[in-house]
Write an enzyme that holds these catalytic residues in place. Sequence first.
Site, PDB file in Angstrom:
ATOM      1  N   CYS A   8      -4.142  48.259   6.470  1.00 37.52           N
ATOM      2  CA  CYS A   8      -4.053  47.689   5.119  1.00 37.52           C
ATOM      3  C   CYS A   8      -3.373  46.337   5.217  1.00 37.52           C
ATOM      4  CB  CYS A   8      -3.351  48.648   4.158  1.00 37.52           C
ATOM      5  SG  CYS A   8      -1.580  48.893   4.443  1.00 37.52           S
ATOM      6  N   ASN A  11       1.085  47.434   5.774  1.00 35.44           N
ATOM      7  CA  ASN A  11       1.371  48.642   6.547  1.00 35.44           C
ATOM      8  C   ASN A  11       2.603  49.379   6.026  1.00 35.44           C
ATOM      9  OD1 ASN A  11       2.132  49.544   9.999  1.00 35.44           O
ATOM     10  ND2 ASN A  11       0.726  50.555   8.618  1.00 35.44           N
ATOM     11  N   CYS A  13       2.170  51.090   2.639  1.00 35.34           N
ATOM     12  CA  CYS A  13       1.693  52.020   1.605  1.00 35.34           C
ATOM     13  C   CYS A  13       0.421  52.746   2.050  1.00 35.34           C
ATOM     14  CB  CYS A  13       1.436  51.308   0.276  1.00 35.34           C
ATOM     15  SG  CYS A  13       2.923  50.799  -0.606  1.00 35.34           S
ATOM     16  N   ARG A  14      -0.699  52.059   1.984  1.00 38.14           N
ATOM     17  CA  ARG A  14      -1.991  52.713   2.186  1.00 38.14           C
ATOM     18  C   ARG A  14      -2.239  53.162   3.620  1.00 38.14           C
ATOM     19  NH1 ARG A  14      -5.714  48.121  -0.184  1.00 38.14           N
ATOM     20  NH2 ARG A  14      -4.104  46.926   0.870  1.00 38.14           N
ATOM     21  N   SER A  15      -2.075  52.276   4.584  1.00 38.37           N
ATOM     22  CA  SER A  15      -2.421  52.672   5.957  1.00 38.37           C
ATOM     23  C   SER A  15      -1.471  53.710   6.557  1.00 38.37           C
ATOM     24  CB  SER A  15      -2.598  51.459   6.871  1.00 38.37           C
ATOM     25  OG  SER A  15      -1.454  50.648   6.913  1.00 38.37           O
ATOM     26  N   ASP A 123      -4.218  48.828  -3.794  1.00 39.49           N
ATOM     27  CA  ASP A 123      -2.883  48.765  -3.198  1.00 39.49           C
ATOM     28  C   ASP A 123      -1.833  49.210  -4.218  1.00 39.49           C
ATOM     29  OD1 ASP A 123      -0.527  48.186  -1.888  1.00 39.49           O
ATOM     30  OD2 ASP A 123      -1.216  46.218  -1.171  1.00 39.49           O
TER      31      ASP A 123
END
Length: 150
Positions: A8, A11, A13-15, A123
């Site tokens: 993301c 690095n 939150c999402r990934s 995000d």
Amino acid sequence: MHKILFVCLGNICRSPSAEAVFAAKAKSAHLPVIVDSAGTGNWHVGEAPYGPMQAAAKLRNYDLSPLRARQFTAADFNGFDLIVAMDEANLRDIERLRPAGNDTPVTLMMSYAPETGVTAVPDPYYTRDFDAALDLIEVASEGLLATLRA
């Protein structure tokens, strides 16, 4: 064994959530995998995932606390069998670093959940909707798992 990198922007939150969710689902399915995550930006290198993201993930029994942010590099193309981007901007930033002659697939996370009609994981650092991001990551992780099993 499949080696998968989730990417993301920062690095945090999402990934890292995708790393933890997919690792848990692969373990439950007895599918041996190596997973990691990275960000296209360097703002958070060395930091733990964002507190509110960790809290939302913990409510679903995913522990993000041991993870630390790192930046995606061209070397990642050689270290992984599959690179999974959270949105189109991440995918473009990843592709800019592709070494000549490398053919490691780079896909969008939501390509594993076409039934959602969603093409990107928004995000939650900006949207503040950590649960919605986790919902999408969980569905797409199931789809990725099915793809790897096939």
